[in-house]
Write an enzyme that holds these catalytic residues in place. Structure first.
Site, PDB file in Angstrom:
ATOM      1  CD  GLN A   1      -7.707  -2.545  -1.976  1.00  0.00           C
ATOM      2  OE1 GLN A   1      -6.590  -2.192  -1.700  1.00  0.00           O
ATOM      3  NE2 GLN A   1      -8.223  -3.639  -1.457  1.00  0.00           N
TER       4      GLN A   1
ATOM      5  CB  SER B   1       0.574  -1.715  -2.651  1.00  0.00           C
ATOM      6  OG  SER B   1       0.045  -1.402  -3.897  1.00  0.00           O
TER       7      SER B   1
ATOM      8  CD1 TRP C   1      -4.728  -0.375  -4.017  1.00  0.00           C
ATOM      9  CD2 TRP C   1      -4.541  -1.323  -6.030  1.00  0.00           C
ATOM     10  NE1 TRP C   1      -3.709  -1.296  -3.951  1.00  0.00           N
ATOM     11  CE2 TRP C   1      -3.586  -1.898  -5.166  1.00  0.00           C
ATOM     12  CE3 TRP C   1      -4.597  -1.767  -7.348  1.00  0.00           C
ATOM     13  CZ2 TRP C   1      -2.695  -2.889  -5.598  1.00  0.00           C
ATOM     14  CZ3 TRP C   1      -3.732  -2.761  -7.782  1.00  0.00           C
ATOM     15  CH2 TRP C   1      -2.784  -3.305  -6.900  1.00  0.00           C
TER      16      TRP C   1
ATOM     17  CE  LYS D   1       0.172  -4.705   2.446  1.00  0.00           C
ATOM     18  NZ  LYS D   1      -0.021  -3.461   1.754  1.00  0.00           N
TER      19      LYS D   1
ATOM     20  CG  PHE E   1      -1.426  -6.450  -1.202  1.00  0.00           C
ATOM     21  CD1 PHE E   1      -2.776  -6.561  -0.894  1.00  0.00           C
ATOM     22  CD2 PHE E   1      -0.999  -5.354  -1.923  1.00  0.00           C
ATOM     23  CE1 PHE E   1      -3.678  -5.590  -1.300  1.00  0.00           C
ATOM     24  CE2 PHE E   1      -1.893  -4.374  -2.329  1.00  0.00           C
ATOM     25  CZ  PHE E   1      -3.242  -4.498  -2.023  1.00  0.00           C
TER      26      PHE E   1
ATOM     27  CG  ASP F   1      -2.692  -3.515   6.048  1.00  0.00           C
ATOM     28  OD1 ASP F   1      -3.248  -4.404   6.740  1.00  0.00           O
ATOM     29  OD2 ASP F   1      -3.301  -2.532   5.608  1.00  0.00           O
TER      30      ASP F   1
ATOM     31  CG  ASP G   1      -6.636  -8.740   3.873  1.00  0.00           C
ATOM     32  OD1 ASP G   1      -6.039  -8.241   4.842  1.00  0.00           O
ATOM     33  OD2 ASP G   1      -6.768  -8.164   2.784  1.00  0.00           O
TER      34      ASP G   1
ATOM     35  CD1 TRP H   1      -6.670  -3.841   4.877  1.00  0.00           C
ATOM     36  CD2 TRP H   1      -7.827  -3.049   3.143  1.00  0.00           C
ATOM     37  NE1 TRP H   1      -5.984  -2.775   4.378  1.00  0.00           N
ATOM     38  CE2 TRP H   1      -6.664  -2.263   3.313  1.00  0.00           C
ATOM     39  CE3 TRP H   1      -8.710  -2.724   2.113  1.00  0.00           C
ATOM     40  CZ2 TRP H   1      -6.357  -1.189   2.486  1.00  0.00           C
ATOM     41  CZ3 TRP H   1      -8.410  -1.656   1.292  1.00  0.00           C
ATOM     42  CH2 TRP H   1      -7.246  -0.898   1.486  1.00  0.00           C
TER      43      TRP H   1
END
Ligand SMILES: Nc1nc2[nH]c(O)nc2c(=O)[nH]1
Length: 264
Positions: A43, A71, A82, A164, A168, A196, A230, A234
């Site tokens: 991303q 998103s 992304w 979220k 985010f 998520d 995260d 992630w």
């Protein structure tokens, strides 16, 4: 007085796993999270590509905020979404209102096809807020730690501060701010993890506590802000081969520890 005070709700958790999780995270720390963000997370690359092609910091930062708030309920992996965003607006920068550009973009998107009307509605709500912001104001949101940005976006959209897409948006704005302003501002401990599907499923291996509460506690105990936690989890939980290759290439010995997290 809420019902919770009458019910003795003690979350069940796997203490051994949680203890190892905390040890590994503490050993990795914010430095490693930053390395993953900038060298491993696809991303971040997608944003760097868009920034280079647009050549316009203000538009870049506003597009990243807009993209973050739509998103959710993706039809593909977040990384692919992304990159789709990055390629689309690199070739076709919006000339007028951003929400109008999204009407066209989402109608042809491969990775974000669901709930399109609701997403356009959110972008319409966000538009006056985005239009009102100068580059200096965007810089100020970034350098002051992004809590005010979270509060202002949540108020504009009528969402909870811990929703979220709101937290985010802060995560992705943190990436974008670093790219546009060339300065690293760490996330603050008070901004929650984006809850998520990936994070939610992973949390279930440790506890039945609400993910946002669980990771807030882990953040306090390891002194790593939830958004940086995260970033450690992630990308690697997505299991993309390219991410795993990058992890080995850029994280050296720590790659083993990061991979251990996926096996807990
Ligand atoms: N928790 C996270 N959820 C995400 N969705 C998405 O598209 N990217 C992310 C992310 O970085 N973290």
């Amino acid at each position: 007085m809420t019902l919770d005070r009458f019910i003795n709700f003690t979350p069940k958790e796997n203490r051994e796993k949680v203890s190892r999780l905390k040890e590994v995270l503490s050993e990795l720390g914010v430095d490693c999270a930053r390395r993953i963000e900038e060298r491993v997370d696809l991303q971040f690359d997608a944003l760097r590509n868009l920034h280079k092609n647009l050549g316009n910091d203000e538009l870049f930062l506003k597009l990243v905020l807009a993209n973050s708030v739509v998103s959710y309920q993706l039809s593909g992996k977040g990384e692919d979404w992304w990159w789709e965003f990055s390629r689309y607006f690199s070739g076709k920068p919006p000339e007028g209102e951003i929400w109008k550009a999204y009407s066209e973009f989402l109608s042809s998107s491969r990775t974000n096809r669901r709930l399109v009307a609701g997403k356009i509605g959110r972008l319409k709500k966000l538009e006056p807020f985005l239009t009102s912001l100068s580059l200096d104001e965007l810089r100020e949101y970034y350098t002051r730690g992004m809590v005010k940005l979270r509060d202002d976006i949540a108020r504009t959209l009528g969402s909870k501060k811990s929703a979220k897409t709101i937290v985010f948006a802060v995560k992705m704005f943190g990436y974008a701010g670093r790219i546009a302003f060339g300065e690293f501002v760490p996330y603050t401990i008070e901004i929650e993890i984006p809850d998520d599907v990936r994070i939610n499923a992973y949390t279930r291996r440790f506890t039945d506590e609400k993910p946002v509460l669980f990771w807030a506690r882990i953040a306090r105990e390891t002194e790593i802000p939830p958004l940086h936690i995260d970033s450690i989890l992630w990308p690697v939980l997505g299991g993309k081969k390219e991410v795993l290759r990058r992890l080995e290439r850029h994280c050296g010995e720590r790659a083993k520890l990061i991979l251990e997290l996926t096996k807990l």
